[in-house]
Write a protein that holds these residues in place. Structure first.
Motif, PDB file in Angstrom:
ATOM      1  N   ASP A 495     -11.371 -39.032  49.637  1.00  0.00           N
ATOM      2  CA  ASP A 495     -11.471 -37.716  50.265  1.00  0.00           C
ATOM      3  C   ASP A 495     -11.331 -37.851  51.782  1.00  0.00           C
ATOM      4  N   LEU A 496     -10.682 -36.868  52.359  1.00  0.00           N
ATOM      5  CA  LEU A 496     -10.610 -36.760  53.816  1.00  0.00           C
ATOM      6  C   LEU A 496     -11.094 -35.363  54.174  1.00  0.00           C
ATOM      7  N   TYR A 497     -12.120 -35.287  55.009  1.00  0.00           N
ATOM      8  CA  TYR A 497     -12.680 -34.006  55.427  1.00  0.00           C
ATOM      9  C   TYR A 497     -12.268 -33.714  56.873  1.00  0.00           C
ATOM     10  N   ILE A 498     -11.877 -32.470  57.127  1.00  0.00           N
ATOM     11  CA  ILE A 498     -11.383 -32.073  58.434  1.00  0.00           C
ATOM     12  C   ILE A 498     -12.138 -30.839  58.892  1.00  0.00           C
ATOM     13  N   SER A 499     -12.669 -30.882  60.092  1.00  0.00           N
ATOM     14  CA  SER A 499     -13.427 -29.764  60.658  1.00  0.00           C
ATOM     15  C   SER A 499     -12.706 -29.234  61.889  1.00  0.00           C
TER      16      SER A 499
END
Length: 700
Positions: A495-499
């Motif tokens: 998973d890659l989370y981007i904010s």
């Protein structure tokens, strides 16, 4: 002795001066045919084009490209393309075995200077189909082409362009237009006039109401028969053009006007949009007379395989069997178009965008977008074969170079219209029709570590490092892992989370995220937080075109609309709202220099533990990444919501598929970048160029 030296020196000076004078003289122009002391380089002979060469008429099949005035970092009205760029482009177009370039309007003097220089040394010259642009805004506002200002502006443009191609023009600066001193005579290479634009159907229809009893036009060179007002207007402009060029330059060439499927002379019972079938501009109603008959007239149309909708609906087209024995709506339409015309037809625009984003589908996969570059070339050759099988005059690919300033209906509300030329939007298909791309590719995904990437964090678990970099089209991420073998993917995902927003989005172990990219072996998906989903806000909440049944505190698939719900008028069948998931991520190598290059690739990984991913800026809700502008609060400010950020925050995680849990996650790391005004880019020929180069070599 001194006298001899002086004489020798003087002789050298004289010879040098003579050589400089000779080198600065224009190259001799090719001979043209002559009729009543009027020169002309080309003619329409029956159903064919002919070029006058070496004292005789040779058959000529048009195979070429359209060329606009845009390049990265400028709007087309700035006319910023340099002579060196034009020369480079002409060389590449010639090497593609094309013979024709069509331009829509007056280009800067550099275009004509470069063309003259190129053709002076080229084994085979490039010919020009020259347009005369009509000011669309004025036509749309007045719904009347006969309004005095529109006519004056159009005829001023005619004189400027006629002067320019004969190397005898001085055009004063005017915002949005090319200008300068035109000294290169390229008229022997201008083999046709193609005046006007894609005519606005409401204007064409309205003119019949304004001028219900207008009689036919009878001029010295042009006449009409049974013509509607728009056709009479075109005839009057042709008359002005031919008269001006003959009187001023004793020159003429074949005539045509821009037309498109929307104003063709056929009826389309399945077309759901009234505007797409409300008006006709029929070339059959206009004829050349007098001296102009020697050059002739032809019809020209812009025809694409995926729009208007009737092309994908009417069984006469979708079930038409082409010369290959295959179903082919494009060939079916072209056949009907040709049979309805007394004039020969040039398909002056046809094209397929090699873009990541898509806008319309075609039943046979010739879609308006989500097309790989080599596939783009293969479809273009197939469409050109359809054109030639019907013995048309040829075709002009839309377009030569990618045009970053362009917009399209399903993405245009989500970017900043004043900043489009300054970044490359992979989601907007209209920007990616070209055979020539403009790339920087700081982080080409090719299975190799990019040393230019910024190291954001180092870790002790399965995730070792997280790095990032960017260019004008993508955000690139590199994740070093201990292991990317099949064992890793058997039970786990990355998973890659981007904010983007501060303290908003979906909660994770390390903080909130606006986007989640989940990679499962060779399947990937980018999702967006429900309250940051512009598609859902637009089509569920605002326009109520789809059910409002998705939670705002969960991740949504990222989608683009393809068609609104409509009723097919001839059958009453209701065609539902259509969209597709553009957040699906494709595995492959995104390096154009690699033998396995896939222009649609989004991510790639190697067995030694490197995962590379590139995400188009618009997929991350960027409105203008060059100025850090992103979509803001949709429910507060609507689709125009905007905010400026300082950085993007990123986190990587290992997700256990069976247990539906995150077993490891890095802290959120910050990635910041400098704002830019002038984009950095390098021209690159797409794979489609190679396909067309080989194909055009077989067309004489």
């Amino acid at each position: 002795m001194k006298k001899i030296i002086v004489l020798v020196s003087l002789s050298i000076v004289i010879v040098a001066a003579a050589l400089i004078f000779y080198l600065n003289q224009p190259a001799s122009l090719p001979e043209q045919a002559v009729h009543n002391e009027i020169e002309y380089p080309a003619r329409i002979s029956g159903d064919h084009y002919e070029i006058y060469q070496d004292g005789k008429w040779d058959p000529f099949t048009v195979k070429g490209v359209n060329m606009g005035m845009a390049k990265p970092g400028t709007f087309p009205g700035e006319a910023a393309i340099t002579k060196e760029e034009y020369l480079s482009w002409f060389e590449m177009i010639g090497e593609m075995n094309a013979n024709t370039v069509r331009v829509y309007t007056l280009h800067p003097p550099a275009f004509y200077d470069a063309l003259a220089e190129h053709n002076a040394s080229a084994e085979n010259p490039l010919y020009i189909m020259h347009g005369v642009w009509a000011e669309e805004e004025q036509l749309v506002e007045t719904l009347d082409a006969f309004n005095e200002e529109s006519v004056q502006l159009f005829q001023d443009e005619i004189t400027h362009i006629a002067d320019a191609i004969h190397g005898d023009g001085v055009v004063a600066p005017e915002p949005g237009h090319a200008h300068g001193t035109y000294t290169s005579d390229v008229s022997p290479y201008v083999i046709g006039w193609m005046i006007g634009v894609e005519w606005y159907p409401e204007m064409v229809d309205n003119m019949k109401n304004i001028y219900p009893d207008m009689g036919d036009f009878k001029g010295e060179y042009i006449s009409t028969s049974g013509a509607d007002p728009m056709e009479i207007w075109l005839a009057e402009q042709f008359e002005f053009l031919v008269h001006y060029e003959i009187e001023e330059y004793q020159s003429m060439r074949p005539l045509s006007f821009t037309n498109w499927v929307t104003t063709d002379n056929l009826t389309h019972p399945a077309e759901p949009s009234e505007e797409e079938d409300m008006a006709t501009v029929d070339p059959n109603h206009i004829a050349v007379t007098g001296d102009a008959m020697e050059a002739g007239m032809f019809a020209s149309y812009h025809v694409y395989p995926y729009y208007p909708d009737f092309l994908n609906l009417e069984e006469d087209y979708t079930e038409f069997i082409d010369h290959r024995g295959e179903q082919n709506n494009y060939a079916g339409y072209l056949k009907d178009l040709k049979e309805s015309h007394e004039l020969p037809i040039l398909i002056s625009e046809f094209g397929i965008p090699a873009s990541r984003g898509m806008t319309h589908k075609n039943p046979f996969g010739w879609n308006q977008g989500f097309i790989e570059e080599r596939e783009q070339g293969e479809i273009l050759t197939s469409l050109y074969e359809d054109i030639m099988h019907l013995d048309m005059l040829g075709g002009l690919v839309f377009t030569w170079q990618d045009e970053w300033f362009k917009r399209t209906w399903n993405t245009m509300d989500y970017d900043n219209p004043d900043r489009r030329p300054f970044w490359s939007n992979a989601q907007t298909n209209e920007q990616q029709f070209g055979l020539l791309s403009f790339d920087r590719h700081l982080g080409r995904i090719n299975g190799g570590k990019d040393e230019d990437a910024s190291l954001l964090g180092e870790y002790d678990g399965a995730i070792q490092q997280l790095s990032a970099l960017h260019d004008e089209r993508y955000l690139y991420l590199q994740i070093d892992l201990q292991d990317l073998s099949q064992d890793f993917w058997r039970n786990q995902a990355l998973d890659l989370y981007i904010s983007i927003r501060t303290d908003e989005g979906i909660e994770t172990d390390q903080g909130n995220a606006d986007f989640r990219a989940r990679i499962n072996d060779q399947e990937g998906q980018l999702e967006v937080a429900g309250d940051y989903d512009s598609f859902y806000f637009d089509y569920a909440e605002r326009l109520e075109m789809i059910p409002e049944n998705e939670a705002l505190d969960e991740f949504h698939p990222i989608r683009l609309a393809l068609n609104r719900e409509f009723t097919r008028p001839d059958t009453g069948e209701v065609m539902p709202f259509e969209s597709y998931e553009t957040g699906q991520l494709k595995y492959g190598i995104g390096d154009p220099d690699h033998e396995q290059y896939d222009s649609l690739a989004d991510y790639y990984f190697t067995e030694d533990g490197l995962l590379e991913i590139r995400l188009p800026w618009m997929l991350l809700n960027a409105r203008d990444p060059s100025q850090h502008e992103f979509i803001g609060d949709l429910r507060e400010d609507g689709v125009a919501a905007s905010m400026t950020i300082d950085e993007i925050r990123l986190s990587a995680a290992v997700y256990h598929n069976d247990e539906n849990t995150i077993t490891e996650q890095t802290p959120f790391e910050s990635y910041a970048w400098e704002k830019w005004d002038l984009p950095q880019s390098e021209p690159r020929l797409k794979s489609s160029y190679d396909v067309l180069q080989e194909f055009f070599s077989t067309i004489q």
